[in-house]
Scaffold this active site. Structure first.
Site, short mmCIF file in Angstrom:
data_model
loop_
_atom_site.label_atom_id
_atom_site.label_comp_id
_atom_site.label_asym_id
_atom_site.label_seq_id
_atom_site.Cartn_x
_atom_site.Cartn_y
_atom_site.Cartn_z
N SER A 5 9.75 35.14 30.02
CA SER A 5 10.60 34.56 29.22
C SER A 5 9.65 33.68 28.25
CB SER A 5 11.74 33.84 29.77
OG SER A 5 12.45 34.67 30.47
N GLY A 6 10.26 33.31 27.28
CA GLY A 6 9.67 32.50 26.32
C GLY A 6 9.34 33.10 25.08
N HIS A 7 9.37 34.34 24.99
CA HIS A 7 8.98 35.19 23.78
C HIS A 7 10.04 35.81 22.86
CE1 HIS A 7 5.18 35.20 25.49
NE2 HIS A 7 5.52 35.88 26.73
N LYS A 38 4.07 45.22 28.34
CA LYS A 38 3.01 44.52 27.89
C LYS A 38 1.75 44.49 28.87
CE LYS A 38 4.99 40.79 26.29
NZ LYS A 38 6.48 40.77 27.28
N HIS A 60 0.44 33.54 25.57
CA HIS A 60 0.84 32.52 26.36
C HIS A 60 -0.37 31.50 26.34
CE1 HIS A 60 1.66 36.82 27.85
NE2 HIS A 60 3.02 35.98 28.22
N ASP A 64 2.60 41.72 34.88
CA ASP A 64 3.47 42.60 34.34
C ASP A 64 3.09 44.00 34.94
OD1 ASP A 64 3.62 40.28 32.79
OD2 ASP A 64 5.19 41.43 31.72
#
Lengths: 329, 195
Positions: A53-55, A103, A217, A108
């Site tokens: 998360s954070g995108h 990605k 990031h 991931d």
């Protein structure tokens, strides 16, 4: 740290609750999982993406009819675990299989790969398209090879359109792999993002400094310089991208200017105007343009520039097709 | 000879105990060449393993091992979660029929496949590989495992987070090889004890 939050360890859960409330007519959350699923699972190959998360709005903002079937949300900047991804796969499959759009980050890749294997044990056919559009650097903090960044949203949109048209899993995998090779991105940061649980910026730039090639990031880029004008930044980024393309005079291209979180749209449009002028010198044809915050890095100031080389008008049509999602616009 | 259900359970419980004891040390090792969360991630995973395998209704080694795999998969996160998860999952597939060297080798192969890593890339493979060889020749000892941990120090990382540091990864133990070492020390202690 100045943020509108409650408990830094609960930000992802509380965000998901708010998101699903806001878009309840389009999406729902799977109980006990951080998985957001379209209310409109069509009779087609499922398309699942996700990551740390954070995108936001990536990836949950692209769940809906014509794009993703489900998005799996990890902790801030860290991959969701395979059991979470597996739930997303199961919710999206209706017998025609599921395509994962991942990605290129080691975490991931491993977690989605494991989920693929678990799904196959339950007789669900799964394929993966790996997005590695960031040309800034090879091998960085979380990645072997090139990183996956904003170009991912083009993959969501184009493959989403193809899936809706009824393409098979095998066809989507092949089209996706081909597509990824024609999408390139490069970014520039003015300030670093602050992860809530960390509480301080991921790196430090002086007040008058910028850094080219920073990852979403906060991974290091390739060059730090004194702050430049939009025109000079456009020149640098276009120059860098043009090394990865052979711009053809009759070729058709798409452009995405993506805000990283704290850069106003005003600046993004100023920048696009400069990109347009830079690209005009290559006599290339810009057949598609998109501007806005689509793949952010929390509160990072800066933006990224993505160029896609279209293989034909089908891809342009796929990008222009209407979809019903919270955030494609 | 195959493992009993109880041996499998005791092995994993001992592994959990050792990871929790060494949580800070593992994170410190990771701090040097990664993002410093290997200890806390692994501790979270093995705590879940303990909860899952205490269940008395598990009557086969494969059931215990599969539960452990799912706990690691869902609780560890990062790269270690899927790597340990894959290893345990593939081990669970043959643990009822095969003996220890084959079982551990299945784990090794799963890690190599998942992480696309080979020997001397400075990863978990640099513990699992030598341990499989030692098991096959019946020469596995705690001293051998400790030497194998130390042997990761001069290696240059080619996979995983540490690979980004390149030359700077030299001179540090690989945290994944060390945590795997605890798995095998636990194995020596608990498997075949009642022979």
């Amino acid at each position: 740290m100045k943020k509108i939050i409650n408990d830094s360890s609960r930000v992802v859960d509380e965000m998901i609750e708010g998101f699903c409330f806001a878009h309840q007519e389009l999406v729902k959350k799977i109980d006990d999982y951080r998985v957001i699923v379209s209310r409109d699972i069509e009779n087609q190959v499922g398309l699942v993406s996700g990551g740390g998360s954070g995108h936001e709005p990536a990836h949950a903002g692209f769940v809906g009819e014509g794009m993703l079937s489900a998005a799996v949300c990890g902790e801030v900047f860290s991959s969701p675990t395979p059991d979470q991804v597996l739930e997303g796969i199961k919710a999206s499959d209706n017998g025609q299989g599921v395509l994962l759009v991942v990605k290129n980050y080691t975490g991931d890749v491993l977690n989605f790969d494991m989920a693929k294997e678990l799904a196959e044990m339950e007789d669900i056919a799964v394929e993966t398209v790996l997005v590695d559009d960031d040309i800034a650097v090879e091998d960085s903090t979380y990645t072997a090879g090139k990183r996956g960044v904003a170009g991912t949203i083009f993959v969501h949109k184009i493959l989403g359109a193809y899936a809706r048209q009824g393409k098979t899993l095998k066809e989507l995998k092949e089209l996706g792999d081909d597509l990824v090779g024609r999408i390139k991105t490069i970014g520039v940061a003015l300030t670093a993002a602050t992860v809530p649980e960390v509480g301080k910026p991921g790196f430090n730039l002086k007040a008058d400094e910028l850094e080219y090639g920073v990852g979403i990031h906060g991974e290091p880029g390739y060059l730090r310089e004194t702050l430049k004008t939009s025109k000079d930044i456009a020149k640098e980024l276009v120059e860098k991208l043009s090394q990865s393309f052979t711009f053809k005079e009759d070729g058709q291209y798409g452009v995405l200017v993506n805000g990283l979180g704290a850069t106003p749209l005003m600046e993004q449009y100023v920048f696009l105007n400069d990109v347009k002028k830079e690209l005009a010198e290559s006599n290339m044809q810009i057949a598609y343009t998109k501007v806005g915050n689509y793949m952010t890095s929390l509160d990072m100031a800066g933006l990224s520039l993505t160029i896609i080389e279209f293989s034909g008008t089908t891809e342009i049509a796929a990008l222009n097709e209407e979809v019903t999602t919270p955030s494609w616009g | 000879m195959t493992l009993t259900t109880d041996e499998t359970r005791q092995w994993l419980l001992e592994f959990s105990k050792r990871i929790q004891e060494q949580k800070q040390y593992l994170s410190d090792l990771d701090q040097a060449i990664g993002d410093g969360d290997h200890g806390s991630n692994m501790a979270r995973g093995v705590t879940a393993v303990e909860d899952m395998i205490k269940d008395d209704s598990l009557t086969k080694p494969s059931e215990v091992m599969k539960k452990a795999a799912m706990a690691m998969i869902s609780k560890v996160g990062g790269a270690s979660g899927p790597l340990y998860g894959s290893a345990f999952l593939d081990m669970s597939k043959i643990i009822d029929e095969e003996s220890l060297p084959e079982v551990v080798e299945a784990g090794l192969n799963a890690i190599k496949k998942r992480g696309k890593a080979e020997l001397e890339d400075k990863t978990m493979v640099d513990m699992w590989g030598p341990v499989v060889e030692a098991l096959k020749t019946d020469t596995l000892t705690q001293a051998f495992i400790e030497e194998t941990m130390e042997a990761t120090k001069p290696l240059k990382a080619k996979k995983g987070r540490a690979s980004y540091l390149n030359e700077r990864s030299i001179g540090h133990l690989d945290p994944g090889a060390v945590s795997s070492g605890y798995l095998f020390i636990a194995m020596i202690e608990e498997v075949g004890k009642n022979d």
